[in-house]
Design a protein around this motif. Structure first.
Motif, PDB file in Angstrom:
ATOM      1  N   LEU A 195      35.382  -2.758 -33.633  1.00 19.82           N
ATOM      2  CA  LEU A 195      36.110  -1.588 -33.132  1.00 19.82           C
ATOM      3  C   LEU A 195      36.102  -0.457 -34.163  1.00 19.82           C
ATOM      4  O   LEU A 195      35.907   0.726 -33.830  1.00 19.82           O
ATOM      5  N   ILE A 196      36.297  -0.834 -35.424  1.00 18.82           N
ATOM      6  CA  ILE A 196      36.275   0.160 -36.507  1.00 18.82           C
ATOM      7  C   ILE A 196      34.900   0.830 -36.597  1.00 18.82           C
ATOM      8  O   ILE A 196      34.790   2.052 -36.715  1.00 18.82           O
ATOM      9  N   THR A 199      34.372   3.172 -33.613  1.00 16.85           N
ATOM     10  CA  THR A 199      35.165   4.398 -33.727  1.00 16.85           C
ATOM     11  C   THR A 199      34.458   5.411 -34.627  1.00 16.85           C
ATOM     12  O   THR A 199      34.422   6.614 -34.321  1.00 16.85           O
TER      13      THR A 199
ATOM     14  N   GLN B 111      37.898  -3.647 -28.151  1.00 18.72           N
ATOM     15  CA  GLN B 111      36.853  -2.659 -28.409  1.00 18.72           C
ATOM     16  C   GLN B 111      37.188  -1.392 -27.625  1.00 18.72           C
ATOM     17  O   GLN B 111      37.934  -1.448 -26.641  1.00 18.72           O
ATOM     18  N   SER B 112      36.673  -0.287 -28.080  1.00 25.83           N
ATOM     19  CA  SER B 112      36.847   0.978 -27.391  1.00 25.83           C
ATOM     20  C   SER B 112      35.639   1.173 -26.482  1.00 25.83           C
ATOM     21  O   SER B 112      34.523   1.351 -26.953  1.00 25.83           O
ATOM     22  N   ASN B 168      41.791   2.425 -34.574  1.00 21.70           N
ATOM     23  CA  ASN B 168      40.951   3.187 -33.647  1.00 21.70           C
ATOM     24  C   ASN B 168      41.597   4.534 -33.310  1.00 21.70           C
ATOM     25  O   ASN B 168      41.081   5.586 -33.690  1.00 21.70           O
ATOM     26  N   ASN B 169      42.744   4.532 -32.672  1.00 23.52           N
ATOM     27  CA  ASN B 169      43.329   5.793 -32.212  1.00 23.52           C
ATOM     28  C   ASN B 169      43.800   6.664 -33.375  1.00 23.52           C
ATOM     29  O   ASN B 169      43.553   7.875 -33.386  1.00 23.52           O
ATOM     30  N   ASN B 172      40.804   7.882 -35.412  1.00 23.34           N
ATOM     31  CA  ASN B 172      40.118   8.972 -34.710  1.00 23.34           C
ATOM     32  C   ASN B 172      40.916  10.270 -34.807  1.00 23.34           C
ATOM     33  O   ASN B 172      40.347  11.357 -34.896  1.00 23.34           O
TER      34      ASN B 172
END
Lengths: 259, 259
Positions: A195-196, A199, B111-112, B168-169, B172
């Motif tokens: 995920l990192i 991103t 995951q994104s 992630n959020n 970002n």
């Protein structure tokens, strides 16, 4: 070019390897700790020197690659007439070098460098100098080392340094916070690595402003409150969660903030 | 397996493609917006349905892949007896599915995901279910889709969801803040991408806690103050800078905080 390197830390070591790989020569290395200078010369060549007074006057470039806070101190001890002297610091004015030489500039690597890197990542450079001639020379030199080179004056470089702190140091701190949250459960922090990576990778395709997702982005107060509740015995992290969620709400919703 | 998919957004789309690539069949897709269901079936097969009452009772797996806030609403409208029903939400208890079936669980992709992804990144899955049999079935199913699968109950999954929001959020959002800082100068934000990639990549080699660098990590108040000064007309970003720098100082120095 024949280069004298002042410093033996992460930046000095990685840049020395890069310069040597491009057929430049490190002729001398000075460090506050002589053993470190010696260690670096064993990797990149040149002679380790113990005193700044031992610096040769015959090199083409003198590079001060030390932590930002001591660039000034070292520059004050140099007397290099017209030789080209540069530092590599993001937050230090080029003009601290004016006492060291009539020709000076900056070669700021916009990258997080570590001595123990096995592969060297792409290193964008920001260039400045006190004359057009030196600017052009440093630009051409940096272009040999990197595909990404731009000019930036002191103020622009400091702004970029600030932005670099935000995306590198603060981002890494968020990773460290998540690592600690995982340890407390325990959960496997390694599961977050894809995920990192994703991103970070997404920025090559979409602007960060457009890529934003998550509870605060969609104004999902229920999920935000579940997370704040989980952090109820971890006030400092709860405060960071609120601060960043409020900032996202503010950027995208201009709504009332949390609490 | 024959799968009924409820949802047609980012998660539903990417998981559908992944399942189809592993020889599973999407037999029906339902979405709040029928056109979106239809669009997804054009990519992954199956029949788009307009009403939840049209769901076949003959599938092997019913997957609710919608935004966290409406999982509950949809589950309440399903009557699937003993069929296996799962949701994909990080912050929602598995037990919201108990009214829909006697066999239920969770398949949370850590995951994104975005509909428009051309290549699907590695997707770790967290698995839960209301019985050992369903757990094992879901684990084996997830293992076909991913090399990284683990069990996590509701509370553990919520903690991992919180950690995912942080890395992630929030990360970002820091990228977005830096992008805005660059725009204001203007400076080229793209020059920061190699640094961003390196910061993320480094976690494969060193713990985030150990990898921390920067002014706050080394207690360099002079540089911190230069940055705060640059942000003097940007109070909200200045506050975030102070909050995160204080948190780093606190983690590594246990020192007096800024201001």
């Amino acid at each position: 070019m024949n280069i004298v390197l002042l410093g033996s830390g992460n930046t000095a070591t990685v840049l020395a390897k890069l310069m040597v790989a491009k057929q430049h020569s490190i002729v001398q290395v000075w460090s506050r700790t002589f053993a470190n200078a010696h260690e670096l010369t064993s990797k990149v060549g040149g002679i380790a020197i113990e005193f700044l007074t031992d610096i040769t006057k015959e090199a083409d470039l003198y590079m001060i690659a030390v932590t930002d806070g001591i660039v000034n101190d070292i520059a004050d001890q140099l007397q290099l007439k017209n030789k080209i002297v540069v530092h590599t610091a993001g937050s230090v004015s080029k003009d601290v070098l004016s006492s060291a030489s009539a020709n000076y500039g900056v070669l700021y690597p916009l990258q997080s460098l570590r001595k123990d890197m096995t592969t060297v990542p792409e290193i964008p450079f920001l260039i400045d100098a006190n004359s057009e001639d030196v600017k052009v020379l440093l630009y051409d030199f940096a272009k040999e080392l990197s595909g990404s080179v731009a000019f930036a004056n002191d103020e622009e470089r400091l702004h970029m340094h600030l932005a670099a702190v935000v995306v590198n140091n603060f981002t890494n701190h968020l990773y460290a916070i998540a690592e600690n949250l995982c340890k407390q459960q325990p959960l496997n922090f390694q599961m977050l690595l894809p995920l990192i990576q994703e991103t970070a990778h997404r920025l090559t395709q979409v602007s960060a402003i457009d890529a934003q997702t998550g509870p605060a982005r969609r104004g999902d107060g229920a999920t935000i409150n579940k997370h704040l509740h989980l952090l109820k015995e971890n006030e400092k992290i709860q405060f960071i969660y609120q601060t960043l969620s409020n900032s996202i709400l503010d950027m995208y919703h201009k709504k009332e903030e949390l609490r």
